[in-house]
Design an enzyme around this catalytic site. Structure first.
Site, PDB file in Angstrom:
ATOM      1  N   ARG A   1      -2.484  -4.199  12.068  1.00  0.00           N
ATOM      2  CA  ARG A   1      -2.367  -2.919  12.748  1.00  0.00           C
ATOM      3  C   ARG A   1      -3.165  -1.608  12.142  1.00  0.00           C
ATOM      4  O   ARG A   1      -3.168  -1.454  11.021  1.00  0.00           O
ATOM      5  CB  ARG A   1      -0.982  -2.670  12.984  1.00  0.00           C
ATOM      6  CG  ARG A   1      -0.045  -3.546  13.448  1.00  0.00           C
ATOM      7  CD  ARG A   1       1.321  -3.179  13.812  1.00  0.00           C
ATOM      8  NE  ARG A   1       1.946  -2.272  12.580  1.00  0.00           N
ATOM      9  CZ  ARG A   1       2.832  -1.496  12.945  1.00  0.00           C
ATOM     10  NH1 ARG A   1       3.729  -1.603  13.900  1.00  0.00           N
ATOM     11  NH2 ARG A   1       3.461  -0.869  11.934  1.00  0.00           N
TER      12      ARG A   1
ATOM     13  N   SER B   1       0.993  -1.452   0.300  1.00  0.00           N
ATOM     14  CA  SER B   1       0.126  -0.150   0.079  1.00  0.00           C
ATOM     15  C   SER B   1       0.929   1.194   0.123  1.00  0.00           C
ATOM     16  O   SER B   1       1.972   1.225   0.679  1.00  0.00           O
ATOM     17  CB  SER B   1      -1.054   0.111   1.010  1.00  0.00           C
ATOM     18  OG  SER B   1      -0.241  -0.126   2.581  1.00  0.00           O
TER      19      SER B   1
ATOM     20  N   GLY C   1      -5.508  -9.043  13.835  1.00  0.00           N
ATOM     21  CA  GLY C   1      -4.028  -8.712  14.170  1.00  0.00           C
ATOM     22  C   GLY C   1      -3.547  -7.587  13.016  1.00  0.00           C
ATOM     23  O   GLY C   1      -2.283  -7.507  13.040  1.00  0.00           O
TER      24      GLY C   1
ATOM     25  N   HIS D   1      -2.220   7.247  -4.432  1.00  0.00           N
ATOM     26  CA  HIS D   1      -2.445   6.017  -3.561  1.00  0.00           C
ATOM     27  C   HIS D   1      -2.211   4.834  -4.422  1.00  0.00           C
ATOM     28  O   HIS D   1      -2.636   4.867  -5.797  1.00  0.00           O
ATOM     29  CB  HIS D   1      -3.761   6.133  -2.856  1.00  0.00           C
ATOM     30  CG  HIS D   1      -4.443   5.011  -2.530  1.00  0.00           C
ATOM     31  ND1 HIS D   1      -5.352   4.213  -3.473  1.00  0.00           N
ATOM     32  CD2 HIS D   1      -4.128   4.157  -1.661  1.00  0.00           C
ATOM     33  CE1 HIS D   1      -5.629   3.394  -2.823  1.00  0.00           C
ATOM     34  NE2 HIS D   1      -5.388   3.091  -1.701  1.00  0.00           N
TER      35      HIS D   1
ATOM     36  N   GLU E   1      -2.546   1.158  12.557  1.00  0.00           N
ATOM     37  CA  GLU E   1      -1.663   2.484  11.982  1.00  0.00           C
ATOM     38  C   GLU E   1      -1.526   2.013  10.602  1.00  0.00           C
ATOM     39  O   GLU E   1      -1.489   3.094   9.673  1.00  0.00           O
ATOM     40  CB  GLU E   1      -0.195   2.189  12.748  1.00  0.00           C
ATOM     41  CG  GLU E   1      -0.491   2.671  14.295  1.00  0.00           C
ATOM     42  CD  GLU E   1      -0.771   4.198  14.323  1.00  0.00           C
ATOM     43  OE1 GLU E   1      -0.258   5.137  13.240  1.00  0.00           O
ATOM     44  OE2 GLU E   1      -1.289   4.847  15.164  1.00  0.00           O
TER      45      GLU E   1
END
Length: 377
Positions: free
Chosen positions: A310, A115, A308, A129, A312
């Site tokens: 994250r 990503s 699981g 993006h 962030e």
């Protein structure tokens, strides 16, 4: 391009993981060249349920404000995870994939993805993006697999040259993959329409950007349905274009074009003079992107719900700053300003598809979302 026998014989999950790992490094190294004082922060992380990844983010946590660096925030992350997909997840996927409709048990999977998000400092440079991923069960018998991709430009100001190059290049990339001159096939129109539909922010009655291309959960059957829109295509051509190898080639072709294409726009626009109202407008438009990510975007919703994973990493695409104003007067339709012109286009970006017929030499390529999903038993 036909893959070599040696590469084609390797597992697809291995090849995709190797590809995105190399792509991450090439992108990060090139972006680091724009700053002589700071490097990207590199962080290795693990997932308790299985797997892990590498997060490369900018600016690093100890960096002072870097006003001369053209990127305000960047994240280029990869992940490689494995685990079990529960029956509810399989059931949801089965709506688009017949091979999964009679499966009432959990299935193991393997997933690898990249990503990327870049928030430029200058409002005259569009934000970009990208996502690429593969999901596969580690056992040998494949039940279902599919690719997905989305790429779009999110500009703050109108620049017809940039828009024309962007859409022309996407169409060129699609037509090159399908060898359009010989086959008569162009997958750009249906992919452009899909992108416009997906990027619509219903509660604002406008789109996130000016569109691009998108295909979602597409396997051999899905691509056959797309190609069926072009009459007279031979079965040999359909079979070739619908293979997993061919679709992987499309993913790589689009992904490889990101870095040089973005730099064209960055170099062209980064030094343009700014005024305070442009920064204000940039932050307001970033606010719209945040709304899309949290309300509409499937990837954000999936990532935040996945065990699981994250938060962030899922939210790395959020801008460093954004702005909301109650009933903002900036960009009003009757103002006759540059901001108002941008809003007009965001109301109907599908009209920009016509610029893809331009003969302008393409110099701006792909930035978006690519993924491959493979389930096995």
């Amino acid at each position: 391009m036909v893959a070599s026998t040696e590469s084609a014989s390797r597992p697809m999950r291995e090849r995709m993981t190797e590809y995105i790992t190399n792509l991450q490094e090439s992108i990060v190294v090139r972006l680091e060249a724009y700053s002589t004082a700071h490097k990207f922060r590199r962080e290795w992380w693990t997932r308790e349920e299985g797997g892990g990844g590498i997060s490369c983010t900018f600016p690093p946590p100890d960096a002072c404000p870097i006003d001369d660096y053209p990127i305000e925030k960047a994240g280029v992350n990869i992940s490689t995870i494995h685990g079990i997909l529960p029956p509810p997840a399989i059931k949801q996927m089965s709506t688009a994939h017949a091979a999964l409709r009679d499966i009432d048990r959990s299935l193991p999977f393997f997933a690898s993805g990249l990503s990327l998000i870049l928030h430029p400092r200058n409002p005259r440079v569009p934000g970009v993006h990208a996502e690429l991923s593969i999901l596969r069960n580690p056992e040998p018998k494949v039940l279902a697999w599919w690719f997905g991709a989305i790429t779009d430009m999110t500009p703050f100001y109108v620049n017809e040259d940039d828009f024309r190059v962007f859409h022309t290049t996407l169409k060129t990339a699609c037509d090159k993959w399908s060898n359009s001159d010989e086959t008569g096939i162009s997958v750009y129109p249906p992919f452009k329409k899909s992108c416009d539909n997906y990027l619509f922010i219903a509660h604002r009655q406008e789109h996130r950007g000016i569109g691009g291309v998108r295909f979602d959960d597409i396997d051999s059957d899905g691509m056959r349905a797309v190609l069926a829109e072009t009459p007279g295509v031979s079965e040999d051509t359909v079979t070739r274009l619908c293979s997993q190898e061919s679709l992987f080639g499309l993913v790589k072709s689009l992904g490889d074009s990101f870095l040089p294409s973005f730099e064209v726009i960055l170099e062209r626009r980064k030094g343009e003079p700014l005024v305070p109202s442009e920064r204000r407008w940039q932050l307001l438009r970033r606010g719209r992107a945040v709304e899309f990510n949290l309300v509409v975007d499937r990837g954000t919703k999936f990532g935040l719900a996945a065990p699981g994973v994250r938060a962030e990493n899922v939210l790395v695409g959020m801008p460093p700053e954004a702005r909301w104003e109650y009933c903002s007067d900036l960009g009003g339709e009757d103002q006759g300003t540059e901001e108002a012109e941008m809003v007009k286009i965001l109301k109907a970006p599908e009209e920009l598809g016509a610029v893809a017929s331009s003969k302008l030499r393409p110099t701006l390529d792909w930035f978006g979302n690519e993924h491959l999903v493979i389930l096995s038993v």
